[in-house]
Design an enzyme around this catalytic site. Structure first.
Site, PDB file in Angstrom:
ATOM      1  N   THR A  83       0.860  -1.179   0.000  1.00 42.76           N
ATOM      2  CA  THR A  83       0.000   0.000   0.000  1.00 42.76           C
ATOM      3  C   THR A  83       0.893   1.224   0.000  1.00 42.76           C
ATOM      4  O   THR A  83       1.975   1.199   0.597  1.00 42.76           O
ATOM      5  CB  THR A  83      -0.920   0.024   1.239  1.00 42.76           C
ATOM      6  OG1 THR A  83      -1.473   1.343   1.412  1.00 42.76           O
ATOM      7  CG2 THR A  83      -0.168  -0.339   2.503  1.00 42.76           C
ATOM      8  N   CYS A 196      -1.728   4.780  -5.624  1.00 40.91           N
ATOM      9  CA  CYS A 196      -2.543   3.951  -4.754  1.00 40.91           C
ATOM     10  C   CYS A 196      -2.580   2.597  -5.424  1.00 40.91           C
ATOM     11  O   CYS A 196      -2.770   2.512  -6.655  1.00 40.91           O
ATOM     12  CB  CYS A 196      -3.949   4.532  -4.591  1.00 40.91           C
ATOM     13  SG  CYS A 196      -5.060   3.439  -3.683  1.00 40.91           S
TER      14      CYS A 196
END
Length: 233
Positions: A83, A196
């Site tokens: 992430t 992202c």
């Protein structure tokens, strides 16, 4: 081959992309029935998401540091946090373990430098776009970072949490994202970072002439390179 410690679940939609990409690349490099040595720790993202929007980064650091410690105890040789946003607490995680961390922003910066990109647009969660923890890693590599305007940032953030992290792909959201990519290019961005790990589920390079840098793919590629690099004697 070294064992990759993959800290995932943020969200699991992108964690499966990591796992697939890592194994595909190992097979491409080594052939035959080869696959990657991976230990996965997948957190409950609902807990993390709630803490993100509360701004309780200390508690998130505790949760992820404990998870990283579990990966180390299980035999991982290095850590990959699957992430972008949670690299905000990367320093705390690094301080809690002995194995090295492959930082996603540093991995991305290396590829941008290789390609001669010095001004880049950044898409991601509001935390990633607006806070310094991510942009400063790129800026230290002499890469100027442009972010969307306020309305665009809200749209990007909303699509990530309300759609992509829940496995929902909408053509209207793809159109919105491509308009934002084009606006960053018009402002002088030579390329745009998909900052992202879910964004690559929505838009791909085939959707735009603007060069896109998918951090999930980049991070997975460099994880494989590290896994296959011989350990010093």
């Amino acid at each position: 081959m070294k064992t990759i410690g993959l800290l995932g679940g943020m969200s699991w939609e992108s964690s499966q992309s990591y796992y697939r990409s890592i194994n595909q690349q190992v097979r491409a490099r080594l052939g035959g029935l080869h696959s990657a040595k991976v230990i996965l720790y997948s957190v409950d993202f609902a807990e993390i998401e709630a803490l993100q929007h509360q701004g309780n980064w200390d508690r998130m650091a505790e949760i992820l540091s404990a998870a990283a410690g579990s990966l180390e105890c299980a035999g991982a040789d290095f850590l990959v946090i699957g992430t972008n946003t949670m690299h905000k607490v990367a320093p705390q995680i690094e301080g809690s373990i002995h194995m090295p961390l492959l930082h996603i922003a540093d991995a991305t910066a290396r590829v941008l430098q290789r390609d001669g990109v010095t001004r880049v647009g950044l898409l991601g969660t509001r935390f990633t776009m607006e806070q310094e923890f991510y942009r400063e890693r790129l800026e230290k590599a002499d890469i100027e970072v442009l972010i969307p305007d306020e309305v665009q940032r809200e749209r990007v953030h909303q699509v990530i949490y309300q759609e992509l992290c829940q496995g929902t792909i909408r053509s209207s959201s793809r159109t919105s994202y491509m308009e934002i990519v084009e606006s960053l290019s018009a402002r002088g961005a030579q390329a745009v970072i998909l900052g992202c790990t879910e964004i690559g589920l929505l838009i791909q390079q085939s959707d735009t002439p603007v060069p896109l840098y998918d951090t999930t793919v980049i991070h997975a590629e460099q994880a494989v390179e590290e896994a296959l690099r011989a350990s010093p004697n």
